[in-house]
Scaffold this motif. Structure first.
Motif, PDB file in Angstrom:
ATOM      1  N   UNK A   1       8.509   5.180   7.659  1.00 16.85           N
ATOM      2  CA  UNK A   1       7.222   5.203   6.978  1.00 16.85           C
ATOM      3  C   UNK A   1       7.387   5.645   5.527  1.00 16.85           C
TER       4      UNK A   1
ATOM      5  N   UNK B   1       0.870  -1.171   0.000  1.00 14.56           N
ATOM      6  CA  UNK B   1       0.000   0.000   0.000  1.00 14.56           C
ATOM      7  C   UNK B   1       0.909   1.224   0.000  1.00 14.56           C
ATOM      8  N   UNK B   2       0.352   2.425  -0.224  1.00 14.82           N
ATOM      9  CA  UNK B   2       1.211   3.620  -0.171  1.00 14.82           C
ATOM     10  C   UNK B   2       1.878   3.785   1.193  1.00 14.82           C
ATOM     11  N   UNK B   3       1.309   3.187   2.231  1.00 13.75           N
ATOM     12  CA  UNK B   3       1.861   3.384   3.565  1.00 13.75           C
ATOM     13  C   UNK B   3       2.883   2.330   3.951  1.00 13.75           C
ATOM     14  N   UNK B   4       2.691   1.097   3.496  1.00 14.78           N
ATOM     15  CA  UNK B   4       3.596   0.045   3.956  1.00 14.78           C
ATOM     16  C   UNK B   4       3.484  -1.194   3.085  1.00 14.78           C
TER      17      UNK B   4
ATOM     18  N   UNK C   1      -0.814   9.033  -5.087  1.00 11.81           N
ATOM     19  CA  UNK C   1       0.370   8.596  -4.363  1.00 11.81           C
ATOM     20  C   UNK C   1       1.471   9.659  -4.435  1.00 11.81           C
TER      21      UNK C   1
ATOM     22  N   UNK D   1       8.770   2.857   3.594  1.00 17.03           N
ATOM     23  CA  UNK D   1       7.817   1.756   3.424  1.00 17.03           C
ATOM     24  C   UNK D   1       6.885   2.000   2.250  1.00 17.03           C
ATOM     25  N   UNK D   2       6.679   3.274   1.894  1.00 17.87           N
ATOM     26  CA  UNK D   2       5.775   3.579   0.797  1.00 17.87           C
ATOM     27  C   UNK D   2       6.418   3.490  -0.574  1.00 17.87           C
ATOM     28  N   UNK D   3       7.738   3.419  -0.602  1.00 21.35           N
ATOM     29  CA  UNK D   3       8.452   3.445  -1.883  1.00 21.35           C
ATOM     30  C   UNK D   3       8.095   2.293  -2.825  1.00 21.35           C
TER      31      UNK D   3
ATOM     32  N   UNK E   1      -2.844   7.650   4.436  1.00 24.60           N
ATOM     33  CA  UNK E   1      -3.298   7.768   3.056  1.00 24.60           C
ATOM     34  C   UNK E   1      -4.742   8.233   2.985  1.00 24.60           C
TER      35      UNK E   1
ATOM     36  N   UNK F   1       0.576  12.009  -1.760  1.00 22.09           N
ATOM     37  CA  UNK F   1       0.832  11.368  -0.466  1.00 22.09           C
ATOM     38  C   UNK F   1       2.324  11.369  -0.141  1.00 22.09           C
TER      39      UNK F   1
ATOM     40  N   UNK G   1       1.225  11.176   8.442  1.00 19.25           N
ATOM     41  CA  UNK G   1       0.093  11.309   7.525  1.00 19.25           C
ATOM     42  C   UNK G   1      -0.396   9.937   7.057  1.00 19.25           C
TER      43      UNK G   1
ATOM     44  N   UNK H   1       5.421   0.717  -3.415  1.00 18.46           N
ATOM     45  CA  UNK H   1       4.137   0.969  -4.075  1.00 18.46           C
ATOM     46  C   UNK H   1       4.330   1.947  -5.229  1.00 18.46           C
ATOM     47  N   UNK H   2       5.007   3.067  -4.921  1.00 16.05           N
ATOM     48  CA  UNK H   2       5.224   4.096  -5.939  1.00 16.05           C
ATOM     49  C   UNK H   2       5.999   3.550  -7.128  1.00 16.05           C
TER      50      UNK H   2
END
Lengths: 129, 290
Positions: free
Chosen positions: B38, A10-13, B228, B41-43, B147, B231, B145, B45-46
């Motif tokens: 955090x 997910x965008x968060x984790x 994203x 951790x989002x990388x 999502x 975000x 923050x 996905x992007x």
């Protein structure tokens, strides 16, 4: 073992990263199952339940739409929200469902948003506990 | 030298300040590490998203989407500004806002009206002080923050864009480059550029099976990309804020330390002077008696 990699991000984790033998996903046009050596696929997902059979037992995950990609025995699920069904509060989801259904939508964008909210709340109400 | 007591008092209060700033520095350090992990951790996905858009764009033979169309005829744009809710973080907010002012002036000179969506209490009060108008003010995003906090903002702005209300979407925030370097930036999110959406060309293109068609998939993927991207700006800003606070509080602690040293020196000198004076008094008295 005929396993392949399954990762849910997910965008968060990164929510899940396991070896799986069989996975079913809520695709946009119905459930779809994955086994090892499936041909490369890119599919849009619906709100629903991901079910993964792993050597350590079954894993369940609520996914909030998104996409799944299967390449080289690596199944990547991209979704904006993923959580354990046991973390979903059914009463809260039902309240949100009622709220979403009661909302007045007059233009196509608002209508699409409302439909999405209704579907999401309905699935959560079904899966929650 | 009656100011000895004053010196002691000042030294004690400086010590207390040092205690507070050091604690804040430690808290900021812990928050920075959390915010940083955090952001990392989002990388995945992007990156994956960009990769998919790239693959699809090739399969769909070129990209055409409402989010990529330019609206040159619309003289109104949206700008999302990310500032912090709380202060004591050095030049963090001031640097972002200075750049925002430059951007707004430049756009106004080009005849474009800008609707500002301000995130963070500090930016809101700054704009109120300057007497500038805000299209929307949002507080309480905090240093983690989520999502689902950013998603509605992105969706609304995308709707405005596709309906032709605004001709471009910008975001201003403090970009996190490294722990030692952050820079305020104003980045354009809409119209979506092909490079920003699709990333680099993969080494070996994959022959996918698509469901539904590549065009329909892009319809979903591109808005997801925009969401994203916004975000990521939020998570980046959160990391930068904590770094700025860490640095500012370290500087404050160091300054307090210097001041304590100086005050101790002054105190010792004052005490020595008094001792000497008293000795002189005694010696003078004894001499008078002899």
């Amino acid at each position: 073992m005929n396993t392949f990699e399954l990762s849910v991000v997910t965008p968060e984790a990164a929510v899940l990263d396991v070896e799986a033998t069989y996975v079913t996903l809520p695709a946009h046009d119905g459930a779809i199952g994955f086994l090892r050596d499936r041909a490369p696929l890119l599919v849009k997902l619906d709100v629903g339940l991901l079910r993964a059979e792993t050597p350590d037992g079954q894993r369940l995950l609520y996914v909030d739409g998104g996409f799944a990609e299967m390449v080289d025995n690596r199944l990547t699920v991209l979704t904006e929200d993923a959580k354990d069904p046991s973390d979903i509060d059914r009463a809260e989801a039902e309240a949100r469902l009622a709220e979403a259904q009661g909302k007045l939508a007059t233009d196509p964008v608002a209508m699409a948003n409302r439909d999405k909210a209704v579907r999401r709340a309905r699935v959560q109400a079904r899966l929650g506990s | 030298m009656a100011n000895r007591r004053v010196l002691v008092k000042r030294r004690n209060s400086t010590r207390n300040i040092r205690k507070i700033t050091r604690t804040m520095q430690l808290i900021a350090t812990a928050r920075f590490q959390a915010a940083f992990s955090r952001a990392v951790a989002g990388k995945p996905y992007t990156e994956k998203l960009a990769q998919l858009v790239g693959g699809l764009a090739r399969a769909a033979e070129g990209l055409e989407h409402p989010l990529m169309q330019t609206h040159d005829e619309v003289h109104r744009e949206a700008l999302v500004v990310l500032t912090s809710d709380r202060g004591l973080c050095g030049g963090y907010n001031a640097n972002v806002l200075r750049l925002v002012m430059e951007h707004l002036d430049a756009r106004a000179a080009a005849g474009v009206e800008t609707l500002v969506t301000m995130i963070g209490g500090k930016g809101i009060s700054n704009f109120a002080f300057r007497g500038r108008e805000l299209a929307e003010a949002i507080t309480g995003i905090g240093d983690a923050p989520r999502f689902d906090q950013v998603e509605p903002i992105a969706n609304r702005l995308m709707d405005d864009y596709t309906s032709g209300e605004i001709g471009a979407l910008w975001v201003a925030y403090m970009k996190f480059i490294s722990a030692g370097k952050q820079a305020p930036v104003v980045e354009k999110i809409l119209p979506l550029s092909y490079e920003a959406a699709a990333g680099e060309e993969p080494a070996s293109p994959v022959d996918y099976e698509f469901s539904p068609s590549p065009e329909e998939l892009l319809d979903e993927l591109l808005p997801a990309t925009v969401r994203v991207q916004l975000f990521q700006a939020f998570t980046d800003a959160a990391v930068s804020e904590q770094v700025s606070r860490m640095v500012a509080m370290k500087a404050a602690t160091d300054a307090a330390e210097d001041m304590i040293k100086r005050l101790t020196m002054q105190y010792n000198r004052a005490r020595q002077t008094q001792v000497t004076m008293e000795l002189l008094d005694i010696v003078g008295g004894a001499n008078a008696l002899a």
